[in-house]
Scaffold this motif. Sequence first.
Motif, PDB file in Angstrom:
ATOM      1  N   GLN A   1      35.344  42.454  21.150  1.00 58.83           N
ATOM      2  CA  GLN A   1      36.033  43.160  22.233  1.00 58.83           C
ATOM      3  C   GLN A   1      36.118  42.277  23.469  1.00 58.83           C
ATOM      4  O   GLN A   1      35.154  41.582  23.805  1.00 58.83           O
ATOM      5  N   GLN A   2      37.264  42.339  24.147  1.00 61.71           N
ATOM      6  CA  GLN A   2      37.439  41.577  25.374  1.00 61.71           C
ATOM      7  C   GLN A   2      38.271  42.385  26.348  1.00 61.71           C
ATOM      8  O   GLN A   2      39.309  42.945  25.986  1.00 61.71           O
ATOM      9  N   ASN A   3      37.831  42.484  27.588  1.00 64.58           N
ATOM     10  CA  ASN A   3      38.517  43.266  28.619  1.00 64.58           C
ATOM     11  C   ASN A   3      38.997  42.374  29.758  1.00 64.58           C
ATOM     12  O   ASN A   3      38.362  41.364  30.068  1.00 64.58           O
ATOM     13  N   ASN A   4      40.077  42.782  30.397  1.00 70.44           N
ATOM     14  CA  ASN A   4      40.606  42.056  31.550  1.00 70.44           C
ATOM     15  C   ASN A   4      40.831  43.025  32.710  1.00 70.44           C
ATOM     16  O   ASN A   4      41.740  43.852  32.668  1.00 70.44           O
ATOM     17  N   THR A   5      39.968  42.930  33.730  1.00 69.94           N
ATOM     18  CA  THR A   5      40.100  43.722  34.948  1.00 69.94           C
ATOM     19  C   THR A   5      40.352  45.198  34.641  1.00 69.94           C
ATOM     20  O   THR A   5      41.337  45.786  35.079  1.00 69.94           O
ATOM     21  N   ILE A   6      39.465  45.788  33.875  1.00 67.78           N
ATOM     22  CA  ILE A   6      39.604  47.204  33.539  1.00 67.78           C
ATOM     23  C   ILE A   6      39.003  48.064  34.652  1.00 67.78           C
ATOM     24  O   ILE A   6      38.197  47.587  35.454  1.00 67.78           O
TER      25      ILE A   6
ATOM     26  N   HIS B   1      33.218  40.382  37.225  1.00 66.91           N
ATOM     27  CA  HIS B   1      34.515  39.791  36.887  1.00 66.91           C
ATOM     28  C   HIS B   1      34.335  38.336  36.479  1.00 66.91           C
ATOM     29  O   HIS B   1      34.739  37.407  37.185  1.00 66.91           O
TER      30      HIS B   1
ATOM     31  N   ASP C   1      39.654  36.130  34.000  1.00 68.67           N
ATOM     32  CA  ASP C   1      40.438  36.811  32.971  1.00 68.67           C
ATOM     33  C   ASP C   1      40.836  35.844  31.863  1.00 68.67           C
ATOM     34  O   ASP C   1      40.960  34.635  32.086  1.00 68.67           O
TER      35      ASP C   1
ATOM     36  N   GLN D   1      35.147  48.054  36.129  1.00 67.13           N
ATOM     37  CA  GLN D   1      34.460  46.817  35.751  1.00 67.13           C
ATOM     38  C   GLN D   1      33.749  46.255  36.969  1.00 67.13           C
ATOM     39  O   GLN D   1      34.314  46.187  38.064  1.00 67.13           O
TER      40      GLN D   1
ATOM     41  N   GLN E   1      33.988  53.697  21.343  1.00 67.29           N
ATOM     42  CA  GLN E   1      34.151  53.177  22.694  1.00 67.29           C
ATOM     43  C   GLN E   1      35.063  54.116  23.475  1.00 67.29           C
ATOM     44  O   GLN E   1      36.075  54.567  22.931  1.00 67.29           O
TER      45      GLN E   1
END
Length: 200
Positions: free
Chosen positions: A144-149, A155, A109, A152, A172
């Motif tokens: 775009q950046q995702n954290n533990t969506i 990881h 993350d 997903q 999106q």
Amino acid sequence: MKTLGIQPVYSAAEGAGATVNGEAIGASRTETMHCCIVLWGAQFRCSSADWGSRIGHMSECPFCLIGAGAVDRDLVAYRTENVFVIPVPWQRAKNMGHCLVLPREHVTDLYSADRNLITELFDVVARVSAAAPKAFGASGSTIQQNNTIPDQVLHHLHVHVIPRSIGDAFKQPDITTKSEIPYAARVEQAAALRAALSGL
């Protein structure tokens, strides 16, 4: 959805005259064997002759394998000491050149990454964003950046750089308009981005 698998790929008998990924191999298959990694349902290739030693990595993160140079070196468009860039295997027709910027180290993350790594990561993101117009004919980009969506699968920290064009109707989430990009086409995308980055 397959996330990671490694398997030898043959298109003929095991002896002389057989081919692997369209390339001729000799009488001893272990000398020139290739393996195939399946990531997001798309194939990535291991060009190492000692493919058998890669089997032990099946449970590891595929991004770590690519970052370490164990597989798909020709898909890496750009690399710094701690960060690398690859085109994604599934892209929208109007947003070709969609890339990921990732740390070589397995970090899950953004908030758990070292501050120096974050600085290096986003410096590369900025460079890729600046190179996208020349590399892919884009007018701009979306970061775009995702954290533990939810849902997903992989990881490993990554930042999307998505080339944008006028009238691309980008939205999106959007899984219906994406299609798998052939390996050779992604190699060409990596080369185009590499060339554009060298001119910055």
